[in-house]
Design a protein around this motif. Structure first.
Motif: not given
Length: 446
Positions: A299-324
């Motif tokens: 369960f601990i592995h699962l919860m951090w894997e899901q959180a990583k996926q959520e954070r991954g989407q947030e980082r994609e948005d950050e790259k669009e706003l601040d690519p450099l």
């Protein structure tokens, strides 16, 4: 077998290896002859005629040699140990040697260690078992010096000896230099909180160990906090054995908090107590109390894997706003490591991630009970919180004398609502809540 039998056996092994080496040398000498050209200016190499059968036989004789030797319980005594040492000094093929329950003391170990050290460049030793002997922390120093920097040693078993805190500190000192070491067993060695602090601090900093056993050593509250710190940072351990350690409920809560707050943990096996019982007392869903350790870890592995996926989407948005990456980085790191969490996460983040993951089990059909062992673990969730905070319950009854050993740092049971910054060492929001944060164990040698 006795000392005479051990001596005869090791001498035979050494003679066989010497013979194989000579066969190889002879083949190199006889298979190549030089012949001058008529003009005398150049030479060519002509292989001597050898039948296919002869070549096959010579190849078989020249390769191999004794690779695994198990001499446990042979009552070899000092003379037998000296014979083993002479064999180790000349061997170029031995990968595994077991000398468990052979009555080896500090003097005998020093003899073995000297041979290993002399032959360290040729001896491909991968596994060394010295369980159930009479080795003390003083005697272990010679062995640690011998294996320092080894590039082949993968498994070291020192359980059921008498190495104590001093021995644990010596093992910790060589961990970073033996990057090949994957399995370490220090069970039943009278290691107490002082040695446990040193050992677990190095476990936190070392990322190559896959299996660690400290079973049979008394783990009090101070020791449990050290274990929690090590597990909160380590991202290589797959198995951790804590059987017969006498861990109190409070100590179990510290360890459980260290495990669950590590977003990059890959631990698959934890023994010694049911982790689900204390883990629900620090805010995780109550259903985990009835789960097995394997299910809780899944369960601990699962919860951090899901959180990583959520954070991954947030980082994609950050790259669009601040690519450099011109905007300030809250983690203090740049480039590819931007935003990467280097330690345990804040309690509120852990609890929130766990609640979301548990709620998702019924929504999308994830079955945490049937997840297979050994699945690759995704990179860790990159928390927006940069401080190294570990969620641990406060302990009002810790022994002040033990805490005084933690020089140049605040006691482990100091209570905060905020965090301790690694850079400034400043405290924030001092109040009296129900949770505290663990600092790195301060190393103090005897």
């Amino acid at each position: 077998l006795g000392p005479d039998g051990v001596k005869a056996l090791t001498e035979a092994i050494s003679e066989d290896e010497t013979r194989r080496s000579h066969v190889l040398d002879e083949k190199d000498e006889t298979s190549q002859d030089q012949e001058m050209l008529p003009n005398g200016d150049t030479s060519i190499t002509i292989s001597s005629p050898l039948s296919a059968l002869q070549e096959t036989q010579q190849a078989a004789d020249a390769t191999g040699g004794m690779e695994e030797l198990f001499l446990g319980g042979t009552s070899m005594g000092p003379n037998g140990c000296f014979a083993v040492a002479r064999m180790l000094e000349r061997s170029t093929s031995l990968r595994v040697i077991s000398l468990a329950n052979c009555g080896i003391g500090d003097d005998e170990l020093a003899t073995l260690a000297e041979s290993i050290k002399k032959n360290r460049n040729s001896l491909p030793l991968e596994a060394l078992q010295l369980s159930f002997n009479n080795i003390s922390g003083k005697g272990l120093e010679t062995l640690m010096n011998a294996i320092w920097g080894s590039k082949t040693l993968r498994k070291l078993q020192l359980d059921n000896n008498e190495i104590g805190d001093r021995g644990a500190q010596q093992v910790a000192a060589i961990l970073s230099s033996v990057a090949s070491l994957e399995v370490l067993d220090l069970g039943f060695n009278s290691i107490k909180s002082l040695g446990m602090r040193t050992l677990m601090k190095m476990v936190a900093e070392t990322q190559h160990l896959k299996s660690l056993s400290i079973s049979g050593n008394n783990v009090d509250t101070v020791g449990a906090k050290a274990v929690a710190y090590g597990l909160a940072y380590n991202r290589s351990l797959k198995s951790f054995f804590l059987d017969h350690c006498g861990i109190s409920h409070e100590g179990q809560r510290h360890i459980a908090a260290g495990v669950v707050s590590n977003s990059g943990i890959i631990l698959r096996k934890l023994t010694g107590f049911r982790i689900g019982v204390p883990i629900v007392t620090i805010g995780l869903p109550s259903s985990l109390e009835h789960w097995t350790n394997e299910q809780v870890l899944n369960f601990i592995h699962l919860m951090w894997e899901q959180a990583k996926q959520e954070r991954g989407q947030e980082r994609e948005d950050e790259k669009e706003l601040d690519p450099l990456h011109f905007l300030p980085d809250p983690s203090g790191e740049g480039g590819e490591n931007r935003g990467v969490s280097s330690g345990p996460l804040d309690a509120t983040v852990v609890v929130e991630v766990a609640k979301r993951a548990f709620a998702s089990l019924g929504e999308n059909g994830h079955d945490v009970f049937s997840r297979q062992r050994g699945l690759p673990i995704e990179p860790s969730f990159e928390s927006p919180l940069t401080e190294d905070a570990i969620m641990v319950e406060s302990s009002e009854g810790d022994d002040p004398a033990e805490q005084k050993q933690m020089t140049n740092e605040r006691p482990l049971n100091t209570i905060f609502t905020g965090v301790i910054s690694n850079d400034s060492k400043t405290e924030t929001n001092r109040t009296n809540p129900s949770r505290s944060f663990v600092a790195a164990p301060q190393i103090k040698t005897e």
